[in-house]
Design a protein around this motif. Structure first.
Motif, short mmCIF file in Angstrom:
data_model
loop_
_atom_site.label_atom_id
_atom_site.label_comp_id
_atom_site.label_asym_id
_atom_site.label_seq_id
_atom_site.Cartn_x
_atom_site.Cartn_y
_atom_site.Cartn_z
N MET A 1 5.41 3.22 -8.22
CA MET A 1 4.22 3.29 -7.38
C MET A 1 3.03 3.84 -8.16
O MET A 1 1.91 3.32 -8.09
N LEU A 2 3.27 4.89 -8.93
CA LEU A 2 2.19 5.48 -9.73
C LEU A 2 1.68 4.49 -10.76
O LEU A 2 0.48 4.42 -11.02
N ILE B 1 -1.24 3.53 -7.28
CA ILE B 1 -1.25 3.96 -5.88
C ILE B 1 -0.84 5.42 -5.83
O ILE B 1 0.24 5.79 -6.33
N LEU B 2 -1.66 6.26 -5.26
CA LEU B 2 -1.40 7.69 -5.20
C LEU B 2 -0.64 8.03 -3.92
O LEU B 2 -0.84 7.40 -2.88
N VAL C 1 5.27 12.78 -0.87
CA VAL C 1 5.74 13.90 -1.69
C VAL C 1 6.77 14.73 -0.94
O VAL C 1 7.69 15.30 -1.55
N ALA C 2 6.66 14.79 0.39
CA ALA C 2 7.66 15.54 1.17
C ALA C 2 9.04 14.91 1.01
O ALA C 2 10.04 15.62 0.81
N ASN D 1 0.84 -1.19 0.00
CA ASN D 1 0.00 0.00 0.00
C ASN D 1 0.88 1.25 0.00
O ASN D 1 2.11 1.16 -0.12
N VAL D 2 0.27 2.42 0.16
CA VAL D 2 1.01 3.67 0.06
C VAL D 2 2.05 3.79 1.17
O VAL D 2 3.13 4.37 0.99
#
Length: 626
Positions: free
Chosen positions: A141-142, A146-147, A153-154, A117-118
């Motif tokens: 991942m994309l 999976i977003l 993003v950090a 999962n993410v």
């Protein structure tokens, strides 16, 4: 080189993904795209994980909180025996592997997790932060639909900033806006740092300004963004705003504001922040104490820097030792630098490139030019360190100032680095010092090849030509400046009075007390003339009347700043007047301040673009070397 390879790699896999990327599982794609640095991936040993349909017999928290098991492999063995499929447990185990520096086992576990999962992907991305693999895993991942979340993003913004992959970072910023991930303070802080490292402070501030939920971490990020991009006043302004908005200071906000104050040579600001650090209990933090040593050193108060250094000596690291040595080096105090160097080695620290840069700088500022080459050789032979471009610049500057212009030029051309503008500018200044007009013109051309809009090269050569009476060459040079639209950078000097900075320019009448300032300066000039002061015309216009030439010399910005400091009583009797100048101090001002210290019976300290000048009893500590 690394930046180009990174950008090419990202462009290849991001803009033209092949059918293989969309149809092949990510664990097989890893080996497909492995570089020489990742060949070890092919030697992974598979670890069996229970099938998806097996119910867990133990909760993930039981394994997570079992403090008796320190090795994640032991925890993994228990997981295998339990036949659990709890994704939270696998994610925690994955993080433990990475934290234990066991990436082989972590990646082996990752490729066998049934449905990452993410959180799983974010753990993988975080573990490879600062490397190209982090971006590679994000793209995988994309493609697995999976977003990302704000933590993902950090971490990616941090990586983009480290690798300076601006194009990828901009695309990621766009995606974050679409997914509404840019308003989280954690994301804002990393995004601000990303733009800062890409040298885009205005974009960093725009991100910060548009953030609805600010915290002390995002404030720390913008303070450091400004401090590292030469926006020092803005950095101090944001630090003050953070305090006014009721946010607590952090180690990074305090150290960033101290860096800004140091660059401005704003002693009062340094002391205010120091007092604030004492109140909140951060003065003993190694990062803050090192910033204080650096701040006091750069503002010229090495005694205060030494006191902070001694108070924190027990936990001071190599960076702190180098900062203390650099403070003495700016003053040209080679003996103090050498004593610190020996003490540092006695405590078990191994000197690095910055340690030797402090030694070389102190030798140059002390006028001990012949010793620079000796210490460079000692650095290479005894310590196995490779000199950087900064070390060679010190060597070239020293040899040129010693009059060995040809030898200095030969070193500049044969050193293992491409000479930058600073190297040729150092040679140009040395040519001006020795009056080598023709050689100066050659050096000026080399400076302008690298920095076409550098006004200092034009100004130095123009002054030399005018002193030699070559007015036709001066006119031609001025025409060249006009054609290239190069404007002479205005000289500015500033003095700090009760926490407020007053800025002056040559012939400036904008200050509210201008009339009093010019009157005070006239009195001082009359007094020093009685002591035997004679104007030095070397760096003034030669084709104008004597009265105008005299006025042009009298009303230089640093003289106006000193006159204002005396007029407003900014410094108690017995304390030195402190002035900062953005350019090199001219010969006449240097001579004037020597006489002024005799008239005023007080010390004057000037920090120009090159070094510190301490004037007392008619003598300057620079020994007329700057």
């Amino acid at each position: 080189m690394l930046k180009n390879q990174t950008q090419n790699f990202i462009s290849r896999i991001y803009t033209r993904p092949s059918y293989f990327l969309y149809t092949t599982p990510p664990w097989k794609r890893i080996n497909h795209y492995s570089s020489p640095s990742t060949h070890w991936l092919s030697h992974w040993k598979p670890i069996i994980v229970p099938p998806d349909n097996q119910e867990p017999t133990h909760s993930s928290s039981k394994f997570k909180n079992n403090k008796k098991i320190s090795d994640p492999r032991a925890t993994h063995a228990r997981v295998i025996k339990s036949l659990t499929t709890d994704i939270a447990l696998f994610n925690n185990l994955l993080t433990q592997y990475f934290n234990s520096k066991l990436p082989r086992y972590a990646l082996s576990l990752f490729i066998q997790i049934p449905s990452p999962n993410v959180v799983t992907w974010t753990s993988l991305i975080t573990a490879h932060c600062y490397t190209i693999h982090s971006l590679h895993h994000f793209l995988s991942m994309l493609r697995n639909s999976i977003l990302p979340v704000h933590r993902t993003v950090a971490m990616l913004f941090t990586t983009c900033g480290s690798l300076q992959t601006l194009s990828f970072g901009l695309s990621l910023h766009s995606l974050s806006l679409k997914l509404s991930l840019c308003n989280h303070p954690f994301t804002v802080s990393s995004l601000v740092s990303f733009y800062s490292k890409c040298k885009l402070p205005n974009d960093a501030f725009k991100v910060f300004d548009e953030s609805p939920d600010r915290d002390n971490v995002s404030y720390s990020a913008i303070v450091n963004a400004f401090a590292h991009n030469f926006c020092f006043s803005d950095a101090l302004l944001m630090f003050g705003k953070m305090r006014c908005d009721g946010f607590d200071s952090t180690v990074h906000s305090v150290s960033g504001s101290l860096r800004a104050a140091a660059k401005l040579a704003a002693l009062e600001q340094c002391r205010i922040i120091h007092a604030h650090a004492v109140v909140i209990g951060m003065d003993s933090n190694v990062v803050v104490s090192t910033a204080l040593v650096d701040g006091y050193g750069k503002t010229g108060v090495v005694d205060d820097a030494r006191r902070v250094f001694e108070d924190n000596l027990d936990w001071m690291n190599l960076v702190g030792w180098n900062a203390m040595m650099a403070g003495y080096a700016q003053q040209g105090d080679f003996q103090s630098v050498l004593k610190l160097f020996d003490s540092m080695e006695g405590r078990g620290f191994v000197p690095d490139e910055y340690s030797f840069l402090a030694i070389l700088t102190s030798l140059y500022n002390a006028g001990m030019f012949m010793h620079i080459d000796v210490w460079m050789n000692r650095m290479k032979v005894n310590y196995g360190l490779k000199p950087t471009l900064e070390h060679y610049t010190c060597l070239v500057s020293g040899m040129a100032r010693d009059g060995k212009l040809e030898s200095a030029e030969r070193i500049a051309l044969t050193m293992p680095f491409q000479p930058d503008a600073a190297v040729w500018r150092a040679l140009l200044s040395a040519c001006a010092y020795h009056g080598a007009v023709d050689k100066a013109q050659v050096m000026a051309r080399r400076v302008l090849e690298l920095e076409p809009n550098d006004d200092s090269a034009f100004v130095i050569v123009a002054n030399m030509l005018s002193a030699a009476g070559r007015w036709n060459d001066v006119a031609e040079l001025r025409k060249m400046m006009k054609d290239k639209k190069v404007k002479k950078k205005g000289g500015r000097s500033w003095i700090e009075v009760q926490g407020k900075v007053h800025v002056f320019m040559a012939g400036d009448w904008r200050h509210e007390r201008s009339v009093d300032i010019y009157q005070k300066l006239a009195e001082l000039m009359e007094d020093i003339e009685k002591l035997g002061y004679v104007p030095i015309w070397d760096e003034s216009l030669h084709n104008v009347g004597e009265e105008k030439r005299k006025e042009a010399l009298w009303y230089h910005s640093e003289k106006l700043a000193v006159a204002f400091g005396l007029l407003c009583g900014s410094v108690p009797p017995g304390k030195p007047l402190r002035v900062v100048k953005n350019l090199r101090i001219c010969k006449d001002c240097h001579e004037v301040f020597k006489y002024m210290t005799r008239v005023l019976e007080r010390e004057i300290i000037v920090r120009d673009a090159n070094r510190y000048h301490r004037f007392l009893n008619g003598v300057c500590t620079c020994r007329d070397i700057w």
